[in-house]
Design an enzyme around this catalytic site. Structure first.
Site, PDB file in Angstrom:
ATOM      1  N   SER A  12       0.884  -1.150  -0.052  1.00 14.13           N
ATOM      2  CA  SER A  12      -0.118   0.042  -0.153  1.00 14.13           C
ATOM      3  C   SER A  12       0.965   1.255  -0.070  1.00 14.13           C
ATOM      4  O   SER A  12       0.753   2.128  -1.012  1.00 14.13           O
ATOM      5  CB  SER A  12      -0.982   0.094   1.421  1.00 14.13           C
ATOM      6  OG  SER A  12      -1.681   0.920   1.334  1.00 14.13           O
ATOM      7  N   ARG A  35       0.322   8.093   6.715  1.00 10.99           N
ATOM      8  CA  ARG A  35      -0.383   7.268   7.412  1.00 10.99           C
ATOM      9  C   ARG A  35      -2.082   7.553   7.091  1.00 10.99           C
ATOM     10  O   ARG A  35      -2.804   6.788   7.036  1.00 10.99           O
ATOM     11  CB  ARG A  35      -0.044   7.247   8.765  1.00 10.99           C
ATOM     12  CG  ARG A  35      -1.084   6.479   9.748  1.00 10.99           C
ATOM     13  CD  ARG A  35      -0.351   5.096   9.680  1.00 10.99           C
ATOM     14  NE  ARG A  35       0.918   4.491   9.637  1.00 10.99           N
ATOM     15  CZ  ARG A  35       1.069   3.219   9.182  1.00 10.99           C
ATOM     16  NH1 ARG A  35       0.056   2.195   9.027  1.00 10.99           N
ATOM     17  NH2 ARG A  35       2.319   3.000   8.976  1.00 10.99           N
ATOM     18  N   HIS A  38      -2.882   6.437   3.582  1.00 12.93           N
ATOM     19  CA  HIS A  38      -2.849   5.156   3.817  1.00 12.93           C
ATOM     20  C   HIS A  38      -4.191   4.539   4.475  1.00 12.93           C
ATOM     21  O   HIS A  38      -4.982   3.638   3.900  1.00 12.93           O
ATOM     22  CB  HIS A  38      -1.738   4.555   4.526  1.00 12.93           C
ATOM     23  CG  HIS A  38      -1.908   2.991   4.947  1.00 12.93           C
ATOM     24  ND1 HIS A  38      -1.769   1.983   3.952  1.00 12.93           N
ATOM     25  CD2 HIS A  38      -1.844   2.411   6.004  1.00 12.93           C
ATOM     26  CE1 HIS A  38      -1.921   0.789   4.647  1.00 12.93           C
ATOM     27  NE2 HIS A  38      -2.051   1.123   5.910  1.00 12.93           N
TER      28      HIS A  38
END
Length: 198
Positions: A12, A35, A38
């Site tokens: 990812s 983050r 993601h």
């Protein structure tokens, strides 16, 4: 924090970095942005997140020193993936409902008042659901180490995050109505995953 990274997460991140280059960002801002993207698969956060590297450094130092973490809802607390944190989330307690009724404020705002009596100054506050919790936090003298202010919604979310940015408190927010428990937890997790500097 030492952790095993699953191959899906690795892939990812590879895809994310193929689609957008964030290498120009300072390290903690990059970690938080990546983050959040993601966790949401939403590249718009690249342009909408508002990170301050000094605030993130302050928050990281507080976390490493054992500062308590206050969340506005249990969903945010559940998304924080490091064991051993002093997590405080009184929103589901009967006292929060009672205080909310008696003070004429939301249960989430009441929970902020209750949490503050338990943690005092220097805590890390993570708001991912309730704009009223973020607004209340800005009205009390919490002296936070960091505020992750990413509440979601059509009523008050964008305004509460703008107020956080205007407050001068050390914070992470985004511009607009988007947010939520998953992205708020992801922003905090980004700091928790930063390896100790040698």
């Amino acid at each position: 924090m030492s952790r095993v990274v699953h191959p899906i997460e690795t892939e990812s991140y590879r895809i994310l970095r193929e689609r957008v280059d964030l290498s120009h960002l300072p390290p903690l801002s990059r970690a938080v942005t990546e983050r959040v993207v993601h966790a949401s698969a939403d590249l718009a956060y690249v342009d909408e997140l508002v990170c301050d590297e000094a605030a993130l450094e302050s928050g990281l130092a507080a976390l490493r020193a054992g500062a308590p973490v206050v969340t506005d809802v249990a969903m945010v607390a559940a998304g924080i993936t490091r064991a051993g944190l002093d997590l405080v989330c009184p929103v589901a307690e009967p006292a929060a409902a009672e205080l909310g009724r008696s003070a004429g404020i939301t249960r989430s705002a009441a929970a902020v008042r209750i949490a503050l009596t338990r943690v005092g100054p220097g805590a890390v506050w993570v708001v991912g659901c309730a704009p009223t919790a973020l607004v209340e936090l800005l009205t009390v003298d919490a002296a936070p180490a960091l505020v992750v202010g990413l509440p979601v919604g059509f009523v008050g979310a964008a305004e509460s995050k703008a107020a956080l940015r205007a407050s001068g408190l050390p914070g992470v927010s985004n511009v607009g109505e988007k947010g939520g428990s998953a992205v708020a937890a992801a922003a905090l997790n980004a700091l928790l995953y930063v390896e100790e500097k040698s």
